[in-house]
Write a protein that holds these residues in place. Structure first.
Motif, PDB file in Angstrom:
ATOM      1  N   THR A  71       0.860  -1.181   0.000  1.00  0.00           N
ATOM      2  CA  THR A  71       0.000   0.000   0.000  1.00  0.00           C
ATOM      3  C   THR A  71       0.897   1.231   0.000  1.00  0.00           C
ATOM      4  OG1 THR A  71      -0.119   0.074   2.419  1.00  0.00           O
ATOM      5  CG2 THR A  71      -1.855  -1.129   1.279  1.00  0.00           C
ATOM      6  N   GLY A  72       0.393   2.305  -0.554  1.00  0.00           N
ATOM      7  CA  GLY A  72       1.197   3.506  -0.596  1.00  0.00           C
ATOM      8  C   GLY A  72       0.407   4.732  -0.988  1.00  0.00           C
ATOM      9  N   LYS A  73       1.092   5.854  -0.904  1.00  0.00           N
ATOM     10  CA  LYS A  73       0.537   7.143  -1.282  1.00  0.00           C
ATOM     11  C   LYS A  73       1.667   7.918  -1.940  1.00  0.00           C
ATOM     12  CE  LYS A  73      -1.946  11.032   0.770  1.00  0.00           C
ATOM     13  NZ  LYS A  73      -2.410  11.607   2.032  1.00  0.00           N
ATOM     14  N   ASP A  74       1.446   8.381  -3.192  1.00  0.00           N
ATOM     15  CA  ASP A  74       2.521   9.079  -3.898  1.00  0.00           C
ATOM     16  C   ASP A  74       2.511  10.572  -3.591  1.00  0.00           C
ATOM     17  OD1 ASP A  74       0.567  10.226  -5.497  1.00  0.00           O
ATOM     18  OD2 ASP A  74       1.027   9.017  -7.256  1.00  0.00           O
ATOM     19  N   PHE A  75       3.445  11.299  -4.216  1.00  0.00           N
ATOM     20  CA  PHE A  75       3.594  12.735  -3.947  1.00  0.00           C
ATOM     21  C   PHE A  75       2.346  13.537  -4.290  1.00  0.00           C
ATOM     22  CE2 PHE A  75       8.139  11.568  -4.492  1.00  0.00           C
ATOM     23  CZ  PHE A  75       8.558  11.940  -3.229  1.00  0.00           C
ATOM     24  N   SER A  76       1.548  13.062  -5.244  1.00  0.00           N
ATOM     25  CA  SER A  76       0.333  13.789  -5.617  1.00  0.00           C
ATOM     26  C   SER A  76      -0.859  13.391  -4.753  1.00  0.00           C
ATOM     27  CB  SER A  76       0.013  13.560  -7.091  1.00  0.00           C
ATOM     28  OG  SER A  76      -0.222  12.191  -7.329  1.00  0.00           O
ATOM     29  N   GLY A  77      -0.656  12.469  -3.800  1.00  0.00           N
ATOM     30  CA  GLY A  77      -1.730  12.062  -2.903  1.00  0.00           C
ATOM     31  C   GLY A  77      -2.541  10.870  -3.381  1.00  0.00           C
ATOM     32  N   VAL A  78      -2.170  10.267  -4.514  1.00  0.00           N
ATOM     33  CA  VAL A  78      -2.896   9.110  -5.039  1.00  0.00           C
ATOM     34  C   VAL A  78      -2.546   7.872  -4.219  1.00  0.00           C
ATOM     35  CG1 VAL A  78      -3.220   7.601  -7.039  1.00  0.00           C
ATOM     36  CG2 VAL A  78      -2.987  10.062  -7.358  1.00  0.00           C
ATOM     37  N   LYS A  79      -3.579   7.203  -3.710  1.00  0.00           N
ATOM     38  CA  LYS A  79      -3.375   5.984  -2.931  1.00  0.00           C
ATOM     39  C   LYS A  79      -3.302   4.784  -3.868  1.00  0.00           C
ATOM     40  CE  LYS A  79      -5.590   7.672   1.218  1.00  0.00           C
ATOM     41  NZ  LYS A  79      -6.630   7.459   2.216  1.00  0.00           N
ATOM     42  N   THR A  80      -2.357   3.886  -3.584  1.00  0.00           N
ATOM     43  CA  THR A  80      -2.206   2.676  -4.373  1.00  0.00           C
ATOM     44  C   THR A  80      -2.210   1.453  -3.456  1.00  0.00           C
ATOM     45  OG1 THR A  80       0.213   2.731  -4.248  1.00  0.00           O
ATOM     46  CG2 THR A  80      -0.809   3.839  -6.123  1.00  0.00           C
ATOM     47  N   SER A  81      -2.665   0.353  -4.005  1.00  0.00           N
ATOM     48  CA  SER A  81      -2.575  -0.921  -3.288  1.00  0.00           C
ATOM     49  C   SER A  81      -2.378  -2.018  -4.330  1.00  0.00           C
ATOM     50  CB  SER A  81      -3.829  -1.179  -2.459  1.00  0.00           C
ATOM     51  OG  SER A  81      -4.957  -1.285  -3.286  1.00  0.00           O
ATOM     52  N   THR A  82      -1.497  -2.962  -4.014  1.00  0.00           N
ATOM     53  CA  THR A  82      -1.251  -4.075  -4.916  1.00  0.00           C
ATOM     54  C   THR A  82      -1.250  -5.374  -4.122  1.00  0.00           C
ATOM     55  OG1 THR A  82       1.149  -3.861  -4.698  1.00  0.00           O
ATOM     56  CG2 THR A  82       0.117  -2.714  -6.545  1.00  0.00           C
ATOM     57  N   PHE A  83      -1.531  -6.449  -4.826  1.00  0.00           N
ATOM     58  CA  PHE A  83      -1.585  -7.782  -4.227  1.00  0.00           C
ATOM     59  C   PHE A  83      -1.000  -8.764  -5.225  1.00  0.00           C
ATOM     60  CE2 PHE A  83      -3.835 -11.840  -3.851  1.00  0.00           C
ATOM     61  CZ  PHE A  83      -3.541 -12.163  -2.532  1.00  0.00           C
ATOM     62  N   GLY A  84      -0.210  -9.696  -4.751  1.00  0.00           N
ATOM     63  CA  GLY A  84       0.351 -10.730  -5.608  1.00  0.00           C
ATOM     64  C   GLY A  84       0.374 -12.058  -4.873  1.00  0.00           C
ATOM     65  N   VAL A  85       0.096 -13.122  -5.576  1.00  0.00           N
ATOM     66  CA  VAL A  85       0.155 -14.461  -4.986  1.00  0.00           C
ATOM     67  C   VAL A  85       0.560 -15.447  -6.067  1.00  0.00           C
ATOM     68  CG1 VAL A  85      -2.302 -14.949  -5.381  1.00  0.00           C
ATOM     69  CG2 VAL A  85      -1.082 -16.157  -3.559  1.00  0.00           C
ATOM     70  N   GLY A  86       1.384 -16.425  -5.690  1.00  0.00           N
ATOM     71  CA  GLY A  86       1.782 -17.417  -6.677  1.00  0.00           C
ATOM     72  C   GLY A  86       2.803 -18.392  -6.145  1.00  0.00           C
ATOM     73  N   PRO A  87       3.109 -19.395  -6.945  1.00  0.00           N
ATOM     74  CA  PRO A  87       4.064 -20.418  -6.536  1.00  0.00           C
ATOM     75  C   PRO A  87       5.513 -19.977  -6.755  1.00  0.00           C
ATOM     76  CG  PRO A  87       3.243 -20.921  -8.701  1.00  0.00           C
ATOM     77  CD  PRO A  87       2.488 -19.698  -8.233  1.00  0.00           C
ATOM     78  N   PHE A  88       6.414 -20.650  -6.048  1.00  0.00           N
ATOM     79  CA  PHE A  88       7.832 -20.494  -6.316  1.00  0.00           C
ATOM     80  C   PHE A  88       8.475 -21.874  -6.364  1.00  0.00           C
ATOM     81  CE2 PHE A  88       8.135 -20.615  -1.671  1.00  0.00           C
ATOM     82  CZ  PHE A  88       9.291 -21.363  -1.443  1.00  0.00           C
ATOM     83  N   VAL A  89       9.585 -21.959  -7.070  1.00  0.00           N
ATOM     84  CA  VAL A  89      10.386 -23.180  -7.111  1.00  0.00           C
ATOM     85  C   VAL A  89      11.846 -22.770  -6.975  1.00  0.00           C
ATOM     86  CG1 VAL A  89      10.554 -23.231  -9.632  1.00  0.00           C
ATOM     87  CG2 VAL A  89      10.835 -25.338  -8.338  1.00  0.00           C
ATOM     88  N   ARG A  90      12.586 -23.567  -6.219  1.00  0.00           N
ATOM     89  CA  ARG A  90      13.992 -23.251  -5.958  1.00  0.00           C
ATOM     90  C   ARG A  90      14.845 -24.502  -6.113  1.00  0.00           C
ATOM     91  NH1 ARG A  90      15.585 -20.840  -0.305  1.00  0.00           N
ATOM     92  NH2 ARG A  90      14.523 -19.122  -1.290  1.00  0.00           N
TER      93      ARG A  90
END
Length: 180
Positions: A71-90
Protein backbone atom coordinates in the motif's frame (compact mmCIF):
# COMPACT_ATOMS: atom_id res chain seq x y z
CA UNK A 1 20.36 7.98 2.55
CA UNK A 2 17.24 6.90 4.47
CA UNK A 3 16.00 5.12 1.35
CA UNK A 4 19.26 3.16 1.04
CA UNK A 5 19.23 2.16 4.73
CA UNK A 6 15.57 1.09 4.56
CA UNK A 7 16.26 -0.89 1.38
CA UNK A 8 19.11 -2.72 3.10
CA UNK A 9 16.95 -3.46 6.14
CA UNK A 10 14.15 -4.77 3.96
CA UNK A 11 16.53 -6.93 2.00
CA UNK A 12 17.78 -8.34 5.29
CA UNK A 13 14.33 -9.75 5.94
CA UNK A 14 13.48 -10.80 2.43
CA UNK A 15 15.72 -13.63 1.31
CA UNK A 16 14.96 -17.30 1.85
CA UNK A 17 16.99 -20.21 3.16
CA UNK A 18 19.79 -21.62 1.11
CA UNK A 19 20.01 -25.23 2.09
CA UNK A 20 17.18 -27.46 1.00
CA UNK A 21 16.92 -29.83 3.93
CA UNK A 22 14.88 -32.89 3.02
CA UNK A 23 11.30 -32.96 4.41
CA UNK A 24 11.47 -29.56 6.11
CA UNK A 25 9.33 -26.43 5.85
CA UNK A 26 10.96 -23.19 4.71
CA UNK A 27 9.55 -19.88 5.99
CA UNK A 28 10.75 -16.46 4.89
CA UNK A 29 9.41 -13.04 4.02
CA UNK A 30 9.93 -9.32 3.96
CA UNK A 31 8.54 -6.21 5.58
CA UNK A 32 9.24 -2.80 4.09
CA UNK A 33 8.21 0.69 5.19
CA UNK A 34 9.42 3.79 3.40
CA UNK A 35 8.63 7.47 3.67
CA UNK A 36 10.00 10.49 1.81
CA UNK A 37 9.37 14.18 2.26
CA UNK A 38 10.33 16.78 -0.32
CA UNK A 39 11.43 20.31 0.55
CA UNK A 40 8.04 21.48 -0.75
CA UNK A 41 6.40 19.55 2.10
CA UNK A 42 4.82 16.83 -0.03
CA UNK A 43 5.22 13.25 1.19
CA UNK A 44 5.19 9.75 -0.19
CA UNK A 45 4.96 6.54 1.77
CA UNK A 46 4.80 2.81 1.09
CA UNK A 47 4.39 -0.32 3.18
CA UNK A 48 4.67 -3.87 1.95
CA UNK A 49 4.54 -7.32 3.51
CA UNK A 50 5.58 -10.45 1.61
CA UNK A 51 5.55 -13.80 3.45
CA UNK A 52 6.31 -17.17 1.82
CA UNK A 53 6.24 -20.81 2.87
CA UNK A 54 7.61 -23.83 1.05
CA UNK A 55 8.24 -27.55 1.40
CA UNK A 56 11.69 -28.99 0.76
CA UNK A 57 11.24 -32.30 -1.03
CA UNK A 58 14.90 -33.30 -1.09
CA UNK A 59 18.36 -31.80 -0.68
CA UNK A 60 17.97 -29.64 -3.81
CA UNK A 61 14.29 -28.84 -4.59
CA UNK A 62 11.85 -26.59 -2.71
CA UNK A 63 8.42 -25.43 -3.86
CA UNK A 64 5.93 -23.21 -2.12
CA UNK A 65 3.68 -20.18 -2.19
CA UNK A 66 4.48 -16.46 -2.00
CA UNK A 67 2.13 -13.64 -1.04
CA UNK A 68 2.77 -9.90 -1.44
CA UNK A 69 0.74 -6.88 -0.38
CA UNK A 70 1.75 -3.25 -0.84
CA UNK A 71 0.00 0.00 0.00
CA UNK A 72 1.20 3.51 -0.60
CA UNK A 73 0.54 7.14 -1.28
CA UNK A 74 2.52 9.08 -3.90
CA UNK A 75 3.59 12.74 -3.95
CA UNK A 76 0.33 13.79 -5.62
CA UNK A 77 -1.73 12.06 -2.90
CA UNK A 78 -2.90 9.11 -5.04
CA UNK A 79 -3.37 5.98 -2.93
CA UNK A 80 -2.21 2.68 -4.37
CA UNK A 81 -2.57 -0.92 -3.29
CA UNK A 82 -1.25 -4.08 -4.92
CA UNK A 83 -1.59 -7.78 -4.23
CA UNK A 84 0.35 -10.73 -5.61
CA UNK A 85 0.15 -14.46 -4.99
CA UNK A 86 1.78 -17.42 -6.68
CA UNK A 87 4.06 -20.42 -6.54
CA UNK A 88 7.83 -20.49 -6.32
CA UNK A 89 10.39 -23.18 -7.11
CA UNK A 90 13.99 -23.25 -5.96
CA UNK A 91 17.01 -25.37 -6.79
CA UNK A 92 19.90 -25.31 -4.29
CA UNK A 93 23.42 -26.70 -4.79
CA UNK A 94 25.70 -26.98 -1.73
CA UNK A 95 29.30 -25.97 -2.38
CA UNK A 96 30.46 -27.13 1.06
CA UNK A 97 28.99 -27.66 4.55
CA UNK A 98 28.86 -23.88 4.93
CA UNK A 99 28.20 -22.38 1.48
CA UNK A 100 25.54 -23.03 -1.16
CA UNK A 101 24.21 -21.34 -4.28
CA UNK A 102 20.58 -21.39 -5.34
CA UNK A 103 18.30 -20.12 -8.04
CA UNK A 104 14.65 -19.29 -7.44
CA UNK A 105 11.74 -18.58 -9.77
CA UNK A 106 8.57 -16.85 -8.53
CA UNK A 107 5.40 -16.70 -10.67
CA UNK A 108 2.65 -14.36 -9.44
CA UNK A 109 -0.89 -13.31 -10.22
CA UNK A 110 -0.98 -9.51 -9.76
CA UNK A 111 -3.88 -7.24 -8.86
CA UNK A 112 -3.88 -3.60 -7.90
CA UNK A 113 -5.57 -0.25 -7.65
CA UNK A 114 -4.13 3.24 -8.16
CA UNK A 115 -6.67 5.93 -7.44
CA UNK A 116 -9.74 4.93 -9.51
CA UNK A 117 -7.79 2.63 -11.86
CA UNK A 118 -7.93 -1.14 -11.30
CA UNK A 119 -5.43 -3.50 -12.89
CA UNK A 120 -4.58 -7.20 -13.01
CA UNK A 121 -1.95 -9.36 -14.63
CA UNK A 122 0.91 -11.74 -13.97
CA UNK A 123 4.64 -11.62 -13.39
CA UNK A 124 7.71 -13.72 -12.85
CA UNK A 125 11.11 -13.28 -11.22
CA UNK A 126 14.25 -15.40 -11.53
CA UNK A 127 17.19 -14.69 -9.23
CA UNK A 128 20.43 -16.31 -8.03
CA UNK A 129 21.71 -16.15 -4.46
CA UNK A 130 24.48 -17.41 -2.19
CA UNK A 131 23.83 -18.76 1.28
CA UNK A 132 25.86 -19.30 4.41
CA UNK A 133 24.60 -22.10 6.67
CA UNK A 134 24.64 -21.09 10.32
CA UNK A 135 23.15 -23.14 13.17
CA UNK A 136 19.76 -24.70 14.01
CA UNK A 137 18.32 -24.24 10.51
CA UNK A 138 19.24 -20.55 10.20
CA UNK A 139 21.06 -19.24 7.14
CA UNK A 140 22.42 -15.91 5.91
CA UNK A 141 21.50 -15.24 2.28
CA UNK A 142 22.98 -12.84 -0.25
CA UNK A 143 21.35 -12.04 -3.59
CA UNK A 144 22.78 -9.94 -6.39
CA UNK A 145 20.12 -9.07 -8.94
CA UNK A 146 17.83 -11.02 -11.19
CA UNK A 147 15.52 -11.08 -14.17
CA UNK A 148 11.85 -10.08 -13.84
CA UNK A 149 8.84 -9.77 -16.12
CA UNK A 150 5.39 -8.31 -15.45
CA UNK A 151 2.36 -7.79 -17.67
CA UNK A 152 -0.64 -5.87 -16.35
CA UNK A 153 -3.80 -4.51 -17.91
CA UNK A 154 -5.86 -1.62 -16.58
CA UNK A 155 -9.56 -2.47 -16.40
CA UNK A 156 -11.26 -1.17 -19.55
CA UNK A 157 -8.01 -0.63 -21.46
CA UNK A 158 -7.43 -2.36 -24.79
CA UNK A 159 -3.73 -3.09 -24.25
CA UNK A 160 -1.57 -4.27 -21.38
CA UNK A 161 1.67 -2.80 -20.01
CA UNK A 162 4.72 -5.05 -20.02
CA UNK A 163 7.90 -4.53 -17.98
CA UNK A 164 11.13 -6.53 -18.29
CA UNK A 165 14.01 -5.87 -15.87
CA UNK A 166 17.51 -7.35 -16.03
CA UNK A 167 19.60 -6.19 -13.08
CA UNK A 168 22.41 -8.65 -12.33
CA UNK A 169 25.06 -6.96 -10.22
CA UNK A 170 23.23 -3.64 -9.91
CA UNK A 171 21.70 -4.42 -6.53
CA UNK A 172 22.39 -6.63 -3.55
CA UNK A 173 20.24 -8.09 -0.81
CA UNK A 174 20.96 -9.69 2.53
CA UNK A 175 18.66 -11.90 4.54
CA UNK A 176 18.18 -14.40 7.33
CA UNK A 177 15.92 -17.44 7.02
CA UNK A 178 14.81 -20.48 9.01
CA UNK A 179 14.06 -24.11 8.19
CA UNK A 180 11.63 -26.02 10.39
Amino acid sequence: MKKVVMSLLVSALSMASVYAQKNTVLVYGSINAESQKLSSGTKTSTFNFSPAVGYQFNDHWTTGLTLATKTGKDFSGVKTSTFGVGPFVRYAMPLSDIFAVYGQFNADYLSGKAGDLKMSGFGGTLFPAIGVNMKNGFALNFSFGGLSFASQKVKGASKSTTDVNFNFGSGAGFGISKNF
